[in-house]
Design a protein around this motif. Sequence first.
Motif, PDB file in Angstrom:
ATOM      1  N   GLN A 108       0.827  -1.206   0.000  1.00 16.04           N
ATOM      2  CA  GLN A 108       0.000   0.000   0.000  1.00 16.04           C
ATOM      3  C   GLN A 108       0.864   1.259   0.000  1.00 16.04           C
ATOM      4  O   GLN A 108       0.561   2.234  -0.691  1.00 16.04           O
ATOM      5  CB  GLN A 108      -0.939  -0.005   1.207  1.00 16.04           C
ATOM      6  N   HIS A 109       1.941   1.237   0.762  1.00 17.68           N
ATOM      7  CA  HIS A 109       2.832   2.397   0.798  1.00 17.68           C
ATOM      8  C   HIS A 109       3.508   2.610  -0.541  1.00 17.68           C
ATOM      9  O   HIS A 109       3.669   3.750  -0.997  1.00 17.68           O
ATOM     10  CB  HIS A 109       3.864   2.238   1.912  1.00 17.68           C
ATOM     11  N   THR A 112       1.059   4.214  -2.834  1.00 18.38           N
ATOM     12  CA  THR A 112       0.926   5.636  -2.506  1.00 18.38           C
ATOM     13  C   THR A 112       2.095   6.418  -3.081  1.00 18.38           C
ATOM     14  O   THR A 112       1.909   7.490  -3.678  1.00 18.38           O
ATOM     15  CB  THR A 112       0.843   5.839  -0.974  1.00 18.38           C
ATOM     16  N   LEU A 170      -4.248  11.581  -4.543  1.00 19.11           N
ATOM     17  CA  LEU A 170      -4.521  10.538  -3.545  1.00 19.11           C
ATOM     18  C   LEU A 170      -6.021  10.366  -3.326  1.00 19.11           C
ATOM     19  O   LEU A 170      -6.520   9.239  -3.209  1.00 19.11           O
ATOM     20  CB  LEU A 170      -3.825  10.870  -2.223  1.00 19.11           C
ATOM     21  N   GLU A 174      -8.352   7.049  -3.789  1.00 20.58           N
ATOM     22  CA  GLU A 174      -9.158   6.517  -2.691  1.00 20.58           C
ATOM     23  C   GLU A 174     -10.618   6.387  -3.082  1.00 20.58           C
ATOM     24  O   GLU A 174     -11.297   5.445  -2.698  1.00 20.58           O
ATOM     25  CB  GLU A 174      -9.041   7.409  -1.452  1.00 20.58           C
TER      26      GLU A 174
END
Length: 178
Positions: A108-109, A112, A170, A174
């Motif tokens: 996930q990081h 991102t 971001l 999302e």
Amino acid sequence: MPKIPSTQQYLDLHDLFATRRQTFINVAARIIGCRNHAEDVVQDAYIKLFSAKMLPSIQSQSGYLLRVVRNLAIDLYRRQSLEKRHIRTEEEKLLIAEPCTSLETDYQHRQTLDILSSALTRMPERTRYAFEMCRLYGYKQKDVAKQLGVSATQVNYMVRDALLHCRQALERTENRAP
């Protein structure tokens, strides 16, 4: 109507700056709260007045200089307050990740980071440069402004725009996630 200053007027102004410099620094330091920035303000006032092609006809040169220093110090204080408020709110909104505890979190990081990297490449080059130099490499906005040939205020807006652009990228990601 302002008159073109004579060489003697510039010399008098220089002498006044030299003799009252410490007073000007003290006044600016009380407003700003930082002696180093106060010295910069006094230097800016000096440059501003000596680069002016016209000086207003004034009776109290000392009072006039004090007013210029005071106004520049207030401007700097307001600008710094606005920047601190803006940066603080931006940083509060960014989530600071804790050390990865699982492969899923690591994945996930990385996603991102990929999103942010992609968002940065889609920005105008000067905006991206200003953002990277200020936020990633720790350069002062006034130094970046000199490199770009713009004002420090403009650099502040560029950094702000870059942060907003990254946040929007971001948020779009999302919103697409299930």
